[in-house]
Design a protein around this motif. Structure first.
Motif, PDB file in Angstrom:
ATOM      1  N   ASP A   5      -3.296  27.306  18.195  1.00  0.00           N
ATOM      2  CA  ASP A   5      -4.130  28.493  18.091  1.00  0.00           C
ATOM      3  C   ASP A   5      -5.520  28.136  18.602  1.00  0.00           C
ATOM      4  OD1 ASP A   5      -2.143  30.077  17.027  1.00  0.00           O
ATOM      5  OD2 ASP A   5      -2.674  29.607  14.955  1.00  0.00           O
ATOM      6  N   ASP A   7      -8.102  30.391  19.142  1.00  0.00           N
ATOM      7  CA  ASP A   7      -8.960  31.120  18.205  1.00  0.00           C
ATOM      8  C   ASP A   7      -8.103  32.213  17.570  1.00  0.00           C
ATOM      9  OD1 ASP A   7      -8.911  33.274  19.999  1.00  0.00           O
ATOM     10  OD2 ASP A   7     -10.929  32.922  20.742  1.00  0.00           O
ATOM     11  N   GLU A   8      -8.730  33.208  16.957  1.00  0.00           N
ATOM     12  CA  GLU A   8      -7.964  34.239  16.260  1.00  0.00           C
ATOM     13  C   GLU A   8      -7.137  35.109  17.201  1.00  0.00           C
ATOM     14  OE1 GLU A   8     -10.514  36.541  13.808  1.00  0.00           O
ATOM     15  OE2 GLU A   8     -11.056  34.845  12.539  1.00  0.00           O
ATOM     16  N   ARG A   9      -7.527  35.193  18.463  1.00  0.00           N
ATOM     17  CA  ARG A   9      -6.828  36.071  19.407  1.00  0.00           C
ATOM     18  C   ARG A   9      -5.963  35.330  20.430  1.00  0.00           C
ATOM     19  NH1 ARG A   9      -8.902  41.490  19.996  1.00  0.00           N
ATOM     20  NH2 ARG A   9     -10.466  41.847  18.410  1.00  0.00           N
TER      21      ARG A   9
END
Length: 59
Positions: A5, A7-9
């Motif tokens: 991952d 980042d969050e997106r």
């Protein structure tokens, strides 16, 4: 498959099938634009690529 991952997106992963010469390794990139919209792209070691737009309807 192993992934990270960013980042969050954004996330990225590599997919490979051990002991299978007929299935080339593949790099996947995924972008989550919102709760309802997701964009995914991938390319394999032979140069074949594909994209996918996913729309989620929640009810």
């Amino acid at each position: 498959e192993i992934g990270l991952d960013i980042d969050e997106r954004f996330n990225a992963s590599v997919l490979a099938a051990p002991n299978r010469s007929d299935v080339p390794p593949q790099l996947n990139l995924n972008y989550r634009a919102s709760e309802l919209l997701n964009l995914q792209g991938s390319v394999d070691s032979l140069g074949a690529w594909q994209t996918q737009l996913q729309i989620f309807f929640r009810f």
